[in-house]
Write a protein that holds these residues in place. Structure first.
Motif, PDB file in Angstrom:
ATOM      1  N   UNK A  24       3.071  -3.193  -2.326  1.00  0.00           N
ATOM      2  CA  UNK A  24       2.682  -2.053  -3.162  1.00  0.00           C
ATOM      3  C   UNK A  24       3.709  -1.805  -4.258  1.00  0.00           C
ATOM      4  N   UNK A  25       4.995  -1.919  -3.906  1.00  0.00           N
ATOM      5  CA  UNK A  25       6.052  -1.697  -4.894  1.00  0.00           C
ATOM      6  C   UNK A  25       6.010  -2.768  -5.984  1.00  0.00           C
ATOM      7  N   UNK A  26       5.806  -4.025  -5.584  1.00  0.00           N
ATOM      8  CA  UNK A  26       5.748  -5.116  -6.559  1.00  0.00           C
ATOM      9  C   UNK A  26       4.551  -4.957  -7.485  1.00  0.00           C
ATOM     10  N   UNK A  61       4.620  -4.400 -11.577  1.00  0.00           N
ATOM     11  CA  UNK A  61       3.936  -5.334 -12.476  1.00  0.00           C
ATOM     12  C   UNK A  61       2.929  -4.591 -13.348  1.00  0.00           C
ATOM     13  N   UNK A  62       2.160  -3.709 -12.730  1.00  0.00           N
ATOM     14  CA  UNK A  62       1.162  -2.956 -13.484  1.00  0.00           C
ATOM     15  C   UNK A  62       1.814  -2.057 -14.530  1.00  0.00           C
ATOM     16  N   UNK A  63       2.862  -1.355 -14.133  1.00  0.00           N
ATOM     17  CA  UNK A  63       3.549  -0.476 -15.073  1.00  0.00           C
ATOM     18  C   UNK A  63       4.171  -1.271 -16.208  1.00  0.00           C
ATOM     19  N   UNK A  64       4.780  -2.416 -15.868  1.00  0.00           N
ATOM     20  CA  UNK A  64       5.376  -3.259 -16.900  1.00  0.00           C
ATOM     21  C   UNK A  64       4.348  -3.796 -17.874  1.00  0.00           C
TER      22      UNK A  64
END
Length: 205
Positions: free
Chosen positions: A29-31, A35-38
């Motif tokens: 979930x953190x990864x 990735x989505x935010x980036x």
């Protein structure tokens, strides 16, 4: 949802029917969150840079280059939609102290929302940008009509429109390929969450 808050919510539950390792879920979930935010930050930064570049160049000769401001409007539309969508998802996020069932139901809605967003990404992302790039050349063609040979103006306009059309068709094919690749995983996650939801409802009963 903050992964640390999700961990607190997960570990506060007493239901023993969950056989998945919470730490593994949290790492994934953190990864995915990073990735989505980036990806969103990168997309917004590129669009804003393009807007600034176009505005600076357009205002050097605004009477001649004003059609490119249509491209600025289309990019701002996409940036606004991204920010509004992110704000709405953050606003509707489940609080960490709510029950596991609430988190599961929210996760289910989140995946369903992402599937709808991916399905209509052409209309919300690609089409506005494509129109912002393909409409200004038509205005330039109309503005130059009669000022230069028609064949030269028409040839330049057609080359420009075909160039943009090829780029956006390729972009659409890549986006559609990515959507289909991720659809199977999304359906599996959705099925697992629905099964977990039924298990939690049965445990409460």
């Amino acid at each position: 949802m903050n992964p640390e808050e999700l961990q607190q919510a997960w570990q506060s539950q007493t239901c023993g029917t969950i056989g998945t390792n919470p730490n593994l879920w949290l790492k994934v979930a953190r990864l995915e969150r990073r990735i989505e935010r980036g990806a969103y930050i990168f997309m917004i930064s590129i669009l804003l840079f393009i807007c600034i570049f176009i505005i600076v160049n357009a205002f050097r000769d605004i009477q001649k280059d004003w059609p490119w401001l249509i491209s600025v409007a289309s990019d701002i539309w996409v940036v606004g939609y991204i920010l509004f969508n992110r704000w709405r998802r953050r606003r509707e996020a489940t609080h960490f102290d709510e029950t596991m069932l609430a988190h599961v139901e929210r996760s289910t809605k989140e995946i369903e929302h992402r599937m709808r967003q991916d399905r209509y990404s052409f209309w919300w992302y690609l089409l506005p940008i494509a129109l912002g790039c393909m409409i200004p050349p038509s205005f330039f063609f109309a503005m130059e009509y009669g000022q230069r040979p028609l064949l030269d103006s028409l040839t330049h306009w057609l080359i420009t429109e075909v160039f943009f059309a090829v780029i956006f068709i390729f972009a659409y094919m890549v986006m559609e390929f990515g959507r289909r690749m991720g659809l199977k995983r999304q359906l599996q996650e959705l099925e697992a969450l629905r099964a977990l939801r039924d298990t939690l409802l049965n445990a409460e009963d």
